[in-house]
Write a protein that holds these residues in place. Structure first.
Motif, PDB file in Angstrom:
ATOM      1  N   LEU A  76      -1.051   6.073  -3.232  1.00  0.00           N
ATOM      2  CA  LEU A  76       0.242   5.890  -3.816  1.00  0.00           C
ATOM      3  C   LEU A  76       1.259   6.126  -2.650  1.00  0.00           C
ATOM      4  O   LEU A  76       1.172   7.113  -2.001  1.00  0.00           O
ATOM      5  N   VAL A  77       2.611   5.727  -2.877  1.00  0.00           N
ATOM      6  CA  VAL A  77       3.544   5.865  -1.861  1.00  0.00           C
ATOM      7  C   VAL A  77       4.736   5.734  -2.738  1.00  0.00           C
ATOM      8  O   VAL A  77       4.865   5.336  -3.831  1.00  0.00           O
ATOM      9  N   ASP A  78       5.769   6.587  -2.084  1.00  0.00           N
ATOM     10  CA  ASP A  78       7.252   6.577  -2.801  1.00  0.00           C
ATOM     11  C   ASP A  78       8.050   5.679  -1.740  1.00  0.00           C
ATOM     12  O   ASP A  78       7.565   5.134  -0.724  1.00  0.00           O
ATOM     13  N   ALA A  79       9.473   5.784  -2.012  1.00  0.00           N
ATOM     14  CA  ALA A  79      10.188   4.707  -1.153  1.00  0.00           C
ATOM     15  C   ALA A  79      10.266   5.294   0.212  1.00  0.00           C
ATOM     16  O   ALA A  79      10.109   4.481   1.239  1.00  0.00           O
ATOM     17  N   ALA A 106      10.749 -10.496  -7.446  1.00  0.00           N
ATOM     18  CA  ALA A 106      11.334  -8.755  -7.779  1.00  0.00           C
ATOM     19  C   ALA A 106      10.351  -8.096  -7.171  1.00  0.00           C
ATOM     20  O   ALA A 106       9.066  -8.221  -7.089  1.00  0.00           O
ATOM     21  N   PHE A 107      10.861  -6.929  -6.566  1.00  0.00           N
ATOM     22  CA  PHE A 107      10.075  -5.763  -6.111  1.00  0.00           C
ATOM     23  C   PHE A 107       9.145  -5.343  -7.139  1.00  0.00           C
ATOM     24  O   PHE A 107       9.222  -5.496  -8.273  1.00  0.00           O
ATOM     25  N   PRO A 108       7.822  -4.996  -6.730  1.00  0.00           N
ATOM     26  CA  PRO A 108       6.840  -4.703  -7.961  1.00  0.00           C
ATOM     27  C   PRO A 108       7.346  -3.554  -8.757  1.00  0.00           C
ATOM     28  O   PRO A 108       7.984  -2.548  -8.156  1.00  0.00           O
ATOM     29  N   THR A 109       6.737  -3.426  -9.843  1.00  0.00           N
ATOM     30  CA  THR A 109       7.154  -2.237 -10.920  1.00  0.00           C
ATOM     31  C   THR A 109       6.300  -1.196 -10.428  1.00  0.00           C
ATOM     32  O   THR A 109       5.132  -1.195 -10.138  1.00  0.00           O
ATOM     33  N   PRO A 110       7.116   0.069 -10.571  1.00  0.00           N
ATOM     34  CA  PRO A 110       6.133   1.208  -9.999  1.00  0.00           C
ATOM     35  C   PRO A 110       5.104   1.492 -11.058  1.00  0.00           C
ATOM     36  O   PRO A 110       4.877   1.121 -12.070  1.00  0.00           O
ATOM     37  N   GLY A 116      11.106  11.462 -12.319  1.00  0.00           N
ATOM     38  CA  GLY A 116      11.948  10.432 -11.872  1.00  0.00           C
ATOM     39  C   GLY A 116      11.814   9.884 -10.545  1.00  0.00           C
ATOM     40  O   GLY A 116      12.602   8.868 -10.075  1.00  0.00           O
ATOM     41  N   LYS A 117      10.854  10.375 -10.015  1.00  0.00           N
ATOM     42  CA  LYS A 117      10.418   9.733  -8.675  1.00  0.00           C
ATOM     43  C   LYS A 117       9.603   8.664  -8.892  1.00  0.00           C
ATOM     44  O   LYS A 117       8.213   9.050  -8.990  1.00  0.00           O
ATOM     45  N   ARG A 118      10.066   7.348  -8.400  1.00  0.00           N
ATOM     46  CA  ARG A 118       9.043   6.175  -8.651  1.00  0.00           C
ATOM     47  C   ARG A 118       7.922   6.199  -7.407  1.00  0.00           C
ATOM     48  O   ARG A 118       8.153   6.330  -6.358  1.00  0.00           O
ATOM     49  N   ILE A 119       6.832   5.864  -7.752  1.00  0.00           N
ATOM     50  CA  ILE A 119       5.726   5.741  -6.727  1.00  0.00           C
ATOM     51  C   ILE A 119       4.947   4.171  -7.145  1.00  0.00           C
ATOM     52  O   ILE A 119       5.106   3.739  -8.332  1.00  0.00           O
ATOM     53  N   TRP A 120       4.349   4.005  -6.020  1.00  0.00           N
ATOM     54  CA  TRP A 120       3.941   2.442  -6.072  1.00  0.00           C
ATOM     55  C   TRP A 120       2.492   2.518  -5.576  1.00  0.00           C
ATOM     56  O   TRP A 120       2.095   3.327  -4.577  1.00  0.00           O
ATOM     57  N   GLU A 121       1.614   1.702  -5.913  1.00  0.00           N
ATOM     58  CA  GLU A 121       0.354   1.575  -5.172  1.00  0.00           C
ATOM     59  C   GLU A 121       0.513   0.727  -3.843  1.00  0.00           C
ATOM     60  O   GLU A 121       1.180  -0.270  -3.873  1.00  0.00           O
ATOM     61  N   TRP A 122       0.291   1.326  -2.571  1.00  0.00           N
ATOM     62  CA  TRP A 122       0.633   0.588  -1.425  1.00  0.00           C
ATOM     63  C   TRP A 122      -0.002  -0.896  -1.177  1.00  0.00           C
ATOM     64  O   TRP A 122       0.486  -1.669  -0.832  1.00  0.00           O
TER      65      TRP A 122
END
Length: 217
Positions: A76-79, A106-110, A116-122
């Motif tokens: 998992l990564v944040d901005a 569009a950029f992937p959905t978190p 409130g801190k959005r995270i994504w799978e790298w």
């Protein structure tokens, strides 16, 4: 040739130094401890898809270094971490996420937003970068969310199998994959050694005899 970056959480080792020595002898990858979790990253090539590469990596880990993978790790990564990995400013990443700097996909959905801190799978972010901003992300391919789910289910099933069933399952997967693809399936040297050694089980493989019927003739 596609190289897959495969990341797993494994059981904590009883001998850390022995695990590190064995791991770096047999694998191209990284072994790390993060907040009490042991994570391994393995780079595999010679496979038609990520699921096949992940299955082979799991069996290699168990066979070569006696490490038991429990699940895939989603990394998992944040901005801020995305910015660090691709060498951009945080403002540049904010604009990419908001769609201000690039039109189209569009950029992937978190995956979530704790506090409130959005995270994504790298892996998801890296695939988006590969398509939309070539050269910005890693050259390796990562498992998708669906592939991770398939591999996790396979790991759970594989971990509960007796040794003799491991061999039969591996044989089925090898022969099935060769039947599907018209050209020979290439594997890395380490992968080939792992598949071959998995057949060399100590003692004969015992087939269970069928249970006699209780009905009288």
């Amino acid at each position: 040739m596609t190289t897959y970056a495969l990341r797993f959480e494994v059981d904590p080792p009883t001998d850390r130094e022995a695990l590190e020595a064995a791991f770096y002898e047999h694998f191209d990858g990284l072994l790390a401890e993060s907040f009490g979790r042991w994570l391994v990253t393995i780079y595999m090539d010679g496979h038609r898809n990520g699921i096949s590469a992940a299955q082979c990596a799991v069996m290699e880990l168990k066979d070569k270094v006696d490490a038991t993978p429990r699940r895939t790790d989603r990394d998992l990564v944040d901005a801020a971490e995305i910015a660090r990995r691709i060498g951009r400013s945080r403002e540049s990443i904010r604009q990419l996420i908001a769609g201000e700097r690039r039109k189209g996909m569009a950029f992937p959905t978190p995956s979530g937003a704790p506090n409130g801190k959005r995270i994504w799978e790298w892996g998801t972010v890296n695939e988006w970068l590969r398509i939309n901003l070539p050269g910005e992300g890693d050259t390796e391919r990562y498992l998708s969310k669906d592939e991770c789910a398939v591999v996790d289910a396979w790991i759970l099933r594989w971990a509960t199998m007796p040794r003799d069933q491991h061999v039969r399952t591996e044989f089925f997967e090898i022969t099935a994959s060769e039947a599907i693809y018209s050209e020979p399936r290439r594997r890395s040297r380490h992968a080939t050694e792992a598949w071959v050694s998995s057949w060399n089980v100590p003692g004969p493989v015992v087939q269970r005899e069928p249970v006699p019927s209780s009905k009288s003739g």
